[in-house]
Design a protein around this motif. Structure first.
Motif: not given
Length: 297
Positions: A77-87, A114-116
């Motif tokens: 997880a990344r601090e400034h990406a709160p929606d990354m949980v919805f991967v 980050y996904l790349r």
């Protein structure tokens, strides 16, 4: 392998890429999950309302359950990406190719790098979407239960122009569906191809032409219609692994029984904290394995 592709390839022409022999998914813990902004109708009125402790407990319940039937890879997880949980919104994956999203909203665009990076390190071939062409991964593009064709949505988040680019990644047939209800901003909120030729969907989320396409592809006995009440509780946002269907728990609904009547084993889990951000079970797990492995075909 840091290979990128910019022209169509087919599976038997691919260099060595990950090959999973068990159902495999990517998940991202909700370490920084919150509703920090409003980019879909479900977020409205829910700014900073999710409980991170409750969200983590719900996510962990899904994670532990999926581990009983699949392998799970984890994304930091990344601090400034709160929606990354919805991967699942970040890519579509099949045959070792990862088609990376090009998010419509600036708030989610930082997730792409980050996904790349993760897919490069894992050995996938990357199919990059042009920045000006909005496309939001499995949120808006789903293979049918056999992996033979793609259903892709447009009208809210993903643009119609992205569909040709997406189909070229696998040289596959693609059927476009037009979403017309802003509540169902992604295809996976109102449409779920299932194993054994079934589909579960909320018809009113689509225009008349799109409904006709669905009806032409699936005979009546294979179509599981979802009510508006169930659809607004993300009943279509399910993870399907063979005969197993994992979904957010529904109250006073006959949908789980109807699924079981068709031979599916249904697990309902509390995922209400994630509904506040606009997702449920499906949004929280990105399929990495091919459909013939995931659904045991």
């Amino acid at each position: 392998m840091n290979t990128m592709i910019s022209s169509p390839v087919v599976a038997n022409e691919l260099p060595s890429t990950p090959h999973y022999t068990r159902p495999t998914f990517l998940m991202c813990p909700p370490k920084f999950y919150d509703v920090d902004y409003v980019i879909n109708p479900w977020m409205a009125g829910n700014l900073h309302r999710p409980s991170r402790d409750v969200a983590f407990a719900q996510w962990n319940g899904l994670y532990q359950h999926l581990k009983t039937m699949a392998d799970i890879k984890l994304l930091h997880a990344r601090e400034h990406a709160p929606d990354m949980v919805f991967v699942a919104h970040t890519a579509v994956v099949n045959h070792g190719i990862a088609a990376i999203s090009s998010f419509a909203h600036a708030q989610r665009q930082p997730e792409e790098k980050y996904l790349r990076e993760w897919f490069k390190e894992a050995g996938f071939l990357l199919w990059d979407t042009p920045r000006e062409t909005a496309f939001e991964g499995e949120g808006d593009a789903l293979f049918d239960g056999e992996g033979r064709m793609l259903w892709a949505a447009h009208g809210v988040r993903t643009c119609l122009h992205s569909h040709r680019h997406l189909a070229d990644a696998w040289h596959t047939r693609l059927t476009a569906l037009h979403l017309i209800d802003p509540r169902f901003y992604h295809l996976d909120t109102c449409f779920a191809p299932l194993a054994n030729g079934f589909v579960m969907y909320f018809p009113e989320a689509f225009d008349v032409e799109s409904r006709a396409k669905i009806e032409a592809a699936y005979p009546a006995e294979k179509r599981i219609i979802v009510t508006e009440e169930d659809a607004t509780h993300f009943a279509c946002n399910v993870i399907n692994i063979g005969q197993n269907v994992v979904m957010h728990q529904l109250s006073h609904s006959d949908l789980p029984d109807r699924l079981m009547d068709q031979g599916f084993e249904v697990t309902q889990l509390a995922l209400g904290e994630f509904l506040k951000g606009g997702g449920a079970a499906k949004s929280l797990a990105l399929r990495l394995s091919d459909l013939d492995v995931t659904n045991g075909l």
